[in-house]
Design a protein around this motif. Structure first.
Motif, mmCIF file in Angstrom:
data_model
loop_
_atom_site.group_PDB
_atom_site.id
_atom_site.type_symbol
_atom_site.label_atom_id
_atom_site.label_comp_id
_atom_site.label_asym_id
_atom_site.label_seq_id
_atom_site.Cartn_x
_atom_site.Cartn_y
_atom_site.Cartn_z
ATOM 1 N N GLU A 182 0.667 -1.342 -0.277
ATOM 2 C CA GLU A 182 -0.283 -0.241 -0.009
ATOM 3 C C GLU A 182 0.966 1.224 -0.078
ATOM 4 O O GLU A 182 1.759 1.424 0.459
ATOM 5 C CB GLU A 182 -0.986 0.296 1.320
ATOM 6 N N VAL A 183 1.042 1.996 -0.655
ATOM 7 C CA VAL A 183 1.491 3.280 -1.128
ATOM 8 C C VAL A 183 0.484 4.796 -0.450
ATOM 9 O O VAL A 183 -0.462 4.658 -0.544
ATOM 10 C CB VAL A 183 1.564 3.970 -2.521
ATOM 11 N N HIS A 184 1.410 5.086 -0.001
ATOM 12 C CA HIS A 184 0.839 6.852 0.681
ATOM 13 C C HIS A 184 0.344 7.447 -0.509
ATOM 14 O O HIS A 184 0.825 7.830 -1.486
ATOM 15 C CB HIS A 184 2.263 8.120 1.578
ATOM 16 N N PRO A 185 -0.875 8.403 -0.169
ATOM 17 C CA PRO A 185 -1.577 9.202 -1.220
ATOM 18 C C PRO A 185 -0.615 10.144 -1.672
ATOM 19 O O PRO A 185 0.622 11.229 -0.427
ATOM 20 C CB PRO A 185 -2.575 10.241 -0.543
ATOM 21 N N GLY A 186 -0.590 10.806 -2.766
ATOM 22 C CA GLY A 186 0.519 11.524 -3.320
ATOM 23 C C GLY A 186 2.170 10.901 -3.923
ATOM 24 O O GLY A 186 2.827 11.182 -3.944
ATOM 25 N N LYS A 187 2.111 9.764 -3.165
ATOM 26 C CA LYS A 187 3.390 8.398 -3.189
ATOM 27 C C LYS A 187 3.814 7.824 -4.767
ATOM 28 O O LYS A 187 4.058 7.074 -4.405
ATOM 29 C CB LYS A 187 4.647 8.098 -1.973
ATOM 30 N N GLU A 188 2.576 7.845 -4.890
ATOM 31 C CA GLU A 188 2.605 6.972 -6.366
ATOM 32 C C GLU A 188 3.678 6.728 -7.067
ATOM 33 O O GLU A 188 4.049 6.123 -7.859
ATOM 34 C CB GLU A 188 1.123 6.934 -7.624
ATOM 35 N N GLU A 189 3.880 7.438 -7.948
ATOM 36 C CA GLU A 189 4.961 8.348 -8.574
ATOM 37 C C GLU A 189 6.448 7.734 -8.080
ATOM 38 O O GLU A 189 7.125 6.834 -8.748
ATOM 39 C CB GLU A 189 5.260 9.075 -9.712
ATOM 40 N N GLN A 190 6.508 8.550 -7.351
ATOM 41 C CA GLN A 190 7.649 8.191 -6.439
ATOM 42 C C GLN A 190 8.152 6.999 -6.170
ATOM 43 O O GLN A 190 9.177 5.739 -6.283
ATOM 44 C CB GLN A 190 7.646 8.594 -4.732
ATOM 45 N N PHE A 191 6.994 5.754 -5.710
ATOM 46 C CA PHE A 191 7.422 4.781 -6.278
ATOM 47 C C PHE A 191 6.809 3.574 -7.091
ATOM 48 O O PHE A 191 7.741 2.656 -7.502
ATOM 49 C CB PHE A 191 5.955 3.785 -4.713
ATOM 50 N N ARG A 192 6.757 4.306 -8.528
ATOM 51 C CA ARG A 192 6.972 2.995 -9.242
ATOM 52 C C ARG A 192 8.254 3.636 -9.950
ATOM 53 O O ARG A 192 8.522 2.389 -10.100
ATOM 54 C CB ARG A 192 5.502 3.898 -10.127
ATOM 55 N N ALA A 221 13.374 5.989 -1.050
ATOM 56 C CA ALA A 221 12.172 5.936 -1.832
ATOM 57 C C ALA A 221 11.097 5.385 -1.655
ATOM 58 O O ALA A 221 10.344 5.516 -1.676
ATOM 59 C CB ALA A 221 12.989 6.343 -3.132
ATOM 60 N N PHE A 222 12.218 4.298 -1.539
ATOM 61 C CA PHE A 222 10.878 3.023 -1.841
ATOM 62 C C PHE A 222 9.919 2.499 -0.709
ATOM 63 O O PHE A 222 9.149 2.474 -0.495
ATOM 64 C CB PHE A 222 11.292 1.576 -2.115
ATOM 65 N N VAL A 223 10.717 2.797 0.622
ATOM 66 C CA VAL A 223 10.144 2.457 2.037
ATOM 67 C C VAL A 223 9.542 4.215 2.085
ATOM 68 O O VAL A 223 8.480 3.916 2.903
ATOM 69 C CB VAL A 223 11.378 2.257 3.102
ATOM 70 N N GLU A 224 10.138 5.553 1.769
ATOM 71 C CA GLU A 224 9.165 6.242 2.483
ATOM 72 C C GLU A 224 8.048 6.638 1.483
ATOM 73 O O GLU A 224 6.805 6.627 2.040
ATOM 74 C CB GLU A 224 9.538 7.412 1.743
ATOM 75 N N ALA A 225 7.773 5.509 0.507
ATOM 76 C CA ALA A 225 6.472 5.405 -0.215
ATOM 77 C C ALA A 225 5.732 4.737 0.168
ATOM 78 O O ALA A 225 3.979 5.258 0.054
ATOM 79 C CB ALA A 225 6.404 5.324 -1.913
ATOM 80 N N ILE A 226 5.815 3.843 0.960
ATOM 81 C CA ILE A 226 4.634 2.958 1.492
ATOM 82 C C ILE A 226 4.664 2.960 3.009
ATOM 83 O O ILE A 226 4.797 3.163 3.262
ATOM 84 C CB ILE A 226 5.493 1.529 1.353
ATOM 85 N N SER A 227 3.410 2.168 2.969
ATOM 86 C CA SER A 227 2.589 2.620 3.941
ATOM 87 C C SER A 227 1.594 1.911 5.142
ATOM 88 O O SER A 227 2.068 1.368 6.537
ATOM 89 C CB SER A 227 1.429 3.658 3.782
ATOM 90 N N ASP A 228 1.869 0.126 3.816
ATOM 91 C CA ASP A 228 1.986 -1.468 4.662
ATOM 92 C C ASP A 228 2.270 -2.194 3.680
ATOM 93 O O ASP A 228 2.426 -1.762 2.208
ATOM 94 C CB ASP A 228 0.361 -1.438 5.288
ATOM 95 N N TRP A 229 3.096 -3.525 3.720
ATOM 96 C CA TRP A 229 3.305 -4.181 3.145
ATOM 97 C C TRP A 229 2.993 -5.992 3.850
ATOM 98 O O TRP A 229 3.120 -5.734 4.771
ATOM 99 C CB TRP A 229 4.528 -4.160 2.074
ATOM 100 N N ALA A 230 3.333 -6.735 2.854
ATOM 101 C CA ALA A 230 3.352 -8.042 2.972
ATOM 102 C C ALA A 230 5.175 -8.269 2.735
ATOM 103 O O ALA A 230 4.963 -8.373 2.610
ATOM 104 C CB ALA A 230 2.578 -9.108 2.847
#
Length: 109
Positions: free
Chosen positions: A9-19, A82-91
């Motif tokens: 799950e990605v924080h709102p507004g962080k989708e492009e950073q995550f991708r 950048a990856f860790v900062e963008a995510i709010s939850d993960w498996a």
């Protein structure tokens, strides 16, 4: 061929950073651990959360297991941050682990 699926799950507004971090991280995993690459899918959930699901292909279960046991990570500090900062939850464990039996995906343009 072997397939492993993961979700984040990605924080709102962080989708492009995550991708962007996911793309670079996938390149690094392919280079270092021998994956065949991955596909990223987006799920806009009814509760407003944005979840991405990555489906990675590996030559075989043994290659994936060796990478997983080695705690494969994105080896570039800036990519990892950048990856860790963008995510709010993960498996912590893969969503699915599967042997491919038939492949009818059309990869032509």
């Amino acid at each position: 061929m072997f397939v492993a699926a993961y979700w984040w799950e990605v924080h709102p507004g962080k989708e492009e950073q995550f991708r962007a971090a996911w793309r670079r991280g996938t390149e690094l995993i392919r280079e270092r651990y021998g994956s065949l690459g991955s596909r990223l899918h987006r799920e806009d959930r009814d509760d407003g959360a944005i979840r991405f699901i990555g489906v990675a292909e590996w030559p075989d279960r043994q290659t994936w297991r060796k990478a997983f046991d080695a705690k494969m990570v994105y080896d570039e500090p800036e990519t990892r941050a950048a990856f860790v900062e963008a995510i709010s939850d993960w498996a912590e464990e893969p969503l699915l682990l599967m042997e491919m039996t038939d492949d009818l995906l059309d990869r032509s343009p």
